[in-house]
Design a protein around this motif. Structure first.
Motif: not given
Length: 279
Positions: A63-78, A112-116
């Motif tokens: 829903v525009p303005w009402l909702q906003k997505p935050f995308v995480f990269d779940i691949r293994t990173r060094p 996301f809630k605790t660390l971002g």
């Protein structure tokens, strides 16, 4: 006049339709978002807050303005970071740690809630330094080299356990670099030199001992030989001595007979005359 008004009305309707289509396209575009492969999304709702459900790959509605997505990269990173820690015998050691991390996908809303979004940069360096200091303090400086596999295993187990408290999974933990302070390095070098000198001195002592043993064996052999000759002489009496004299005389005669300028006269004096064949 009527035709002009009709034309204006027609153009107005077209403009309204175009505006409506554009507005609709904008709303539709704002209502869609895409999650690529190797990513997951967390949806924030202005009324409900962070929704406790992770969004998978693909294109999704919101829903525009009402909702906003935050995308995480779940691949293994060094990640690589360094720490200067004190050993049990109060020596300073510099260690570099490399970890391969990824988030716990099922706990992304909590992360996301605790660390971002930058959860790993906020957590891993701090807990990595904490674990390194705690483990290194259990060993002396030289044990870090001789027992390095054991030290690495302790660091790995402790860091994996601490990372789980923040919903972070670690696929690998390894110590890639280990170095000591200048004073300890000099002490190690001096110790190595002293050990080499001790080994060299030990070799010299062993060589002298072997040479002494060889001299004793030779002396014992010569003594035994002389003893055997003495015993043989005593057993044979003067006959053995006479035999040796005859053998020596035969050798002398054989040598002198090759010289043509000598003549042997068999008289009591056993005279040898030197003659000059040219005269």
């Amino acid at each position: 006049m009527g035709s002009n008004q009709a034309a204006v009305s027609f153009l107005t309707n077209i403009a309204r339709a175009a505006f409506g289509l554009g507005l609709g396209a904008s709303i539709l575009n704002a209502s869609l978002y895409t999650v690529d492969g190797g990513e997951r999304a967390v949806l924030f709702d202005r009324f409900r807050g962070v929704i406790d459900q992770t969004v998978g790959e693909g294109t999704h509605f919101l829903v525009p303005w009402l909702q906003k997505p935050f995308v995480f990269d779940i691949r293994t990173r060094p990640h690589t970071f360094s720490s200067i820690s004190g050993t049990k015998d109060l020596q300073m050691v510099n260690l570099t740690l490399r970890v391969l991390s990824r988030p716990d996908v099922g706990r992304l809303p909590d992360i996301f809630k605790t660390l971002g979004l930058e959860y790993d940069e906020k957590v891993l360096p701090s807990i990595g330094n904490e674990v390194l200091k705690a483990v290194v303090a259990q060993f002396n400086a030289d044990q870090l080299l001789t027992e390095r596999p054991h030290v690495s295993a302790l660091v790995r187990e402790s860091l994996i356990r601490r990372a789980k408290d923040f919903n972070i999974e670690l696929d690998d933990v390894a110590i890639t670099h280990l170095s000591y302070g200048a004073e300890f390095s000099r002490a190690v070098e001096q110790k190595q030199v002293a050990q080499q000198e001790a080994e060299r001195s030990r070799f010299v002592v062993m060589k002298a001992d072997q040479e002494r043993r060889a001299a004793i064996v030779r002396a014992e052999g010569e003594s035994e030989s002389a003893k055997l000759i003495s015993e043989a002489t005593a057993a044979a009496g003067m006959g053995l001595i006479e035999l040796r004299k005859i053998e020596a005389a035969k050798d002398n005669v054989g040598t002198m007979s090759k010289n043509g300028s000598l003549i042997y006269l068999p008289n009591n004096n056993n005279m040898l005359l030197g003659l000059n064949p040219g005269r």
